[in-house]
Design a protein around this motif. Sequence first.
Motif, PDB file in Angstrom:
ATOM      1  N   GLU A  28       3.838  -4.221   2.867  1.00 14.69           N
ATOM      2  CA  GLU A  28       3.196  -4.009   4.497  1.00 14.69           C
ATOM      3  C   GLU A  28       1.215  -4.962   4.397  1.00 14.69           C
ATOM      4  O   GLU A  28       1.051  -5.426   4.993  1.00 14.69           O
ATOM      5  CB  GLU A  28       2.813  -3.030   5.005  1.00 14.69           C
ATOM      6  CG  GLU A  28       4.785  -2.572   5.380  1.00 14.69           C
ATOM      7  CD  GLU A  28       4.368  -0.415   6.018  1.00 14.69           C
ATOM      8  OE1 GLU A  28       3.182  -0.647   6.313  1.00 14.69           O
ATOM      9  OE2 GLU A  28       5.425  -0.409   5.948  1.00 14.69           O
ATOM     10  N   LEU A  29       1.011  -4.359   2.831  1.00 13.32           N
ATOM     11  CA  LEU A  29      -0.255  -5.310   2.697  1.00 13.32           C
ATOM     12  C   LEU A  29      -0.487  -6.571   2.685  1.00 13.32           C
ATOM     13  O   LEU A  29      -0.940  -7.655   3.194  1.00 13.32           O
ATOM     14  CB  LEU A  29      -1.010  -4.601   1.320  1.00 13.32           C
ATOM     15  CG  LEU A  29      -2.083  -4.794   1.638  1.00 13.32           C
ATOM     16  CD1 LEU A  29      -3.274  -4.986   1.826  1.00 13.32           C
ATOM     17  CD2 LEU A  29      -2.621  -4.987  -0.111  1.00 13.32           C
ATOM     18  N   LEU A  30       0.267  -7.340   1.975  1.00 13.02           N
ATOM     19  CA  LEU A  30       1.061  -8.619   2.022  1.00 13.02           C
ATOM     20  C   LEU A  30       1.729  -9.235   2.881  1.00 13.02           C
ATOM     21  O   LEU A  30       1.405 -10.839   3.616  1.00 13.02           O
ATOM     22  CB  LEU A  30       2.763  -8.953   0.818  1.00 13.02           C
ATOM     23  CG  LEU A  30       2.475 -10.279   1.088  1.00 13.02           C
ATOM     24  CD1 LEU A  30       1.840 -11.317   0.336  1.00 13.02           C
ATOM     25  CD2 LEU A  30       3.730 -10.560  -0.166  1.00 13.02           C
ATOM     26  N   ALA A  31       1.980  -8.600   4.159  1.00 13.61           N
ATOM     27  CA  ALA A  31       2.596  -9.527   5.513  1.00 13.61           C
ATOM     28  C   ALA A  31       1.577  -9.308   6.520  1.00 13.61           C
ATOM     29  O   ALA A  31       1.131 -10.449   6.963  1.00 13.61           O
ATOM     30  CB  ALA A  31       3.247  -7.720   6.202  1.00 13.61           C
ATOM     31  N   LEU A  32       0.369  -9.194   6.087  1.00 15.41           N
ATOM     32  CA  LEU A  32      -0.993  -9.144   6.842  1.00 15.41           C
ATOM     33  C   LEU A  32      -1.587 -10.515   7.340  1.00 15.41           C
ATOM     34  O   LEU A  32      -1.412 -11.235   7.492  1.00 15.41           O
ATOM     35  CB  LEU A  32      -2.378  -8.268   6.422  1.00 15.41           C
ATOM     36  CG  LEU A  32      -1.552  -6.532   6.825  1.00 15.41           C
ATOM     37  CD1 LEU A  32      -2.450  -6.189   6.078  1.00 15.41           C
ATOM     38  CD2 LEU A  32      -1.320  -6.110   8.183  1.00 15.41           C
ATOM     39  N   PRO A  33      -1.840 -10.615   5.769  1.00 14.17           N
ATOM     40  CA  PRO A  33      -1.830 -12.319   5.876  1.00 14.17           C
ATOM     41  C   PRO A  33      -0.654 -13.447   5.959  1.00 14.17           C
ATOM     42  O   PRO A  33      -1.263 -14.326   6.505  1.00 14.17           O
ATOM     43  CB  PRO A  33      -2.671 -12.595   4.192  1.00 14.17           C
ATOM     44  CG  PRO A  33      -2.084 -11.487   3.281  1.00 14.17           C
ATOM     45  CD  PRO A  33      -1.707 -10.340   4.516  1.00 14.17           C
ATOM     46  N   LEU A  34       0.620 -13.126   5.214  1.00 18.88           N
ATOM     47  CA  LEU A  34       0.836 -13.802   6.233  1.00 18.88           C
ATOM     48  C   LEU A  34       1.201 -14.000   7.809  1.00 18.88           C
ATOM     49  O   LEU A  34       1.446 -15.118   8.202  1.00 18.88           O
ATOM     50  CB  LEU A  34       2.908 -13.162   5.399  1.00 18.88           C
ATOM     51  CG  LEU A  34       2.821 -13.648   4.349  1.00 18.88           C
ATOM     52  CD1 LEU A  34       4.511 -12.748   4.125  1.00 18.88           C
ATOM     53  CD2 LEU A  34       2.509 -14.927   3.493  1.00 18.88           C
ATOM     54  N   LYS A  35       0.871 -12.960   8.253  1.00 18.65           N
ATOM     55  CA  LYS A  35       0.909 -13.284   9.315  1.00 18.65           C
ATOM     56  C   LYS A  35      -0.225 -14.211  10.602  1.00 18.65           C
ATOM     57  O   LYS A  35      -0.499 -14.880  11.458  1.00 18.65           O
ATOM     58  CB  LYS A  35       1.242 -11.488  10.515  1.00 18.65           C
ATOM     59  CG  LYS A  35       1.226 -11.683  12.345  1.00 18.65           C
ATOM     60  CD  LYS A  35       1.243 -10.206  12.132  1.00 18.65           C
ATOM     61  CE  LYS A  35       1.916 -10.236  14.048  1.00 18.65           C
ATOM     62  NZ  LYS A  35       1.771  -9.035  14.333  1.00 18.65           N
ATOM     63  N   GLU A  36      -1.639 -13.708   9.550  1.00  9.85           N
ATOM     64  CA  GLU A  36      -3.016 -14.916   9.496  1.00  9.85           C
ATOM     65  C   GLU A  36      -2.377 -15.715  10.039  1.00  9.85           C
ATOM     66  O   GLU A  36      -2.900 -16.595  10.738  1.00  9.85           O
ATOM     67  CB  GLU A  36      -3.814 -13.623   9.583  1.00  9.85           C
ATOM     68  CG  GLU A  36      -4.952 -13.951   9.099  1.00  9.85           C
ATOM     69  CD  GLU A  36      -5.749 -13.655  10.502  1.00  9.85           C
ATOM     70  OE1 GLU A  36      -6.889 -14.540  10.813  1.00  9.85           O
ATOM     71  OE2 GLU A  36      -5.271 -13.086  11.187  1.00  9.85           O
ATOM     72  N   ILE A  37      -2.260 -16.376   8.960  1.00 10.47           N
ATOM     73  CA  ILE A  37      -2.336 -17.520   8.881  1.00 10.47           C
ATOM     74  C   ILE A  37      -1.476 -18.303  10.135  1.00 10.47           C
ATOM     75  O   ILE A  37      -1.300 -19.371  10.979  1.00 10.47           O
ATOM     76  CB  ILE A  37      -1.049 -18.059   7.234  1.00 10.47           C
ATOM     77  CG1 ILE A  37       0.171 -18.303   7.090  1.00 10.47           C
ATOM     78  CG2 ILE A  37      -2.284 -18.228   6.526  1.00 10.47           C
ATOM     79  CD1 ILE A  37       0.701 -18.785   6.118  1.00 10.47           C
TER      80      ILE A  37
END
Length: 383
Positions: A28-37
């Motif tokens: 879930e931590l990795l999903a955050l920058p993936l969504k941010e881009i």
Amino acid sequence: MRDVVIVEAVRTPLAKRKGAFSEVRADELLALPLKEIINRTKIDAREIEDVIVGCVSQVGEQAADVGRAAALIAGYPIEVPGVTIDRQCGSSQQAVHFAAQAIASGDMEVVVAAGVEHMTRVPMFSNMQGVSYSEKLSDQYEMLHQGVSAERMVEKWELSKSELDQFALSSHRKAIQAWKEGRFDREVMPIEYTTPDGHLISLTKDEGPREDTTLEALQSLKTVFKEDGTITAGNASQMSDGAAAILLMSREKAEQLGLKPRCRILARSVVGSDPTLMLTGPIPATEKVLQKANLTMKDMDVYEVNEAFAPVPLIWAKEVGADLSKLNPNGGAIALGHPLGASGARLMVTMLHELERTNQRYGLQAICEGFGMANATIIERIE
């Protein structure tokens, strides 16, 4: 070969081990920058042809292809695949290389390269529990902990503990100054996260830099790997939790989508080096990538060399003739932290933003890796 460009690059703040992200799952931590881009560029995620993620300890929440899991958590369409790779501490730098190679060859147009490591919830070496090195390997090479290799480098290059501690202090001071001047504001996405039990987590800046540290405090720390050695917790990288993501495209695709190319991947290298003295790889990797780019160290405006241990960038600088004033200008892993699989992408994100902040042209990144390897990358800012 086509131009490969970066159009967006973002990272989470880096949390201390057992710090702010303790209750946040790794995927879930990795999903955050993936969504941010996606949020920052407004592109349709269906344009993404692959998500390539670097991660070292692929067990627990980082197992079962965390790259694919995180992409789904981030809301990417099911048609967008994901893969997870391990090139030790350079894993997400290698992810950038694989993404660039796919685009340059014409095989793909849009790829996300990313990295994650949650050293609180998935401790270092947890993927090696109960496993020893093959005798067929250890009969050929002396397999050591990286910290012992760092001590041997100190002896070979005749560095003093004072030099290491001075370098560590400067890392903290540069990182603190960078935050005070707002240098990280654009590259770091603030995190607000609600855990399943309703606990709100908020982190807006890196937890690692210590404003109150002093040379005396660093010199008082006990050595870790050798009784009369030099490596301490103070002049080695901090264990931390974090993630980063980079959106790469062909220049033509970026222009078609109306996105501004911010830099291009000019040259890449990866090398093998002595598996025992395993932290020297950035030296030949740098020499190789400069040769491929037909450039010299004098052409480089910024260097980001991972501070796994203080002797690594110091010896690298001596051997390649680097200008120390250009090295890790906003601090490095000693102050900011070293979330293993995320560090390659983190350094790239920081280097790009520093080139933009200073209106400079060329950046060089290098990372030492376990088993004796290293990646190096040169990027060129696009005006």
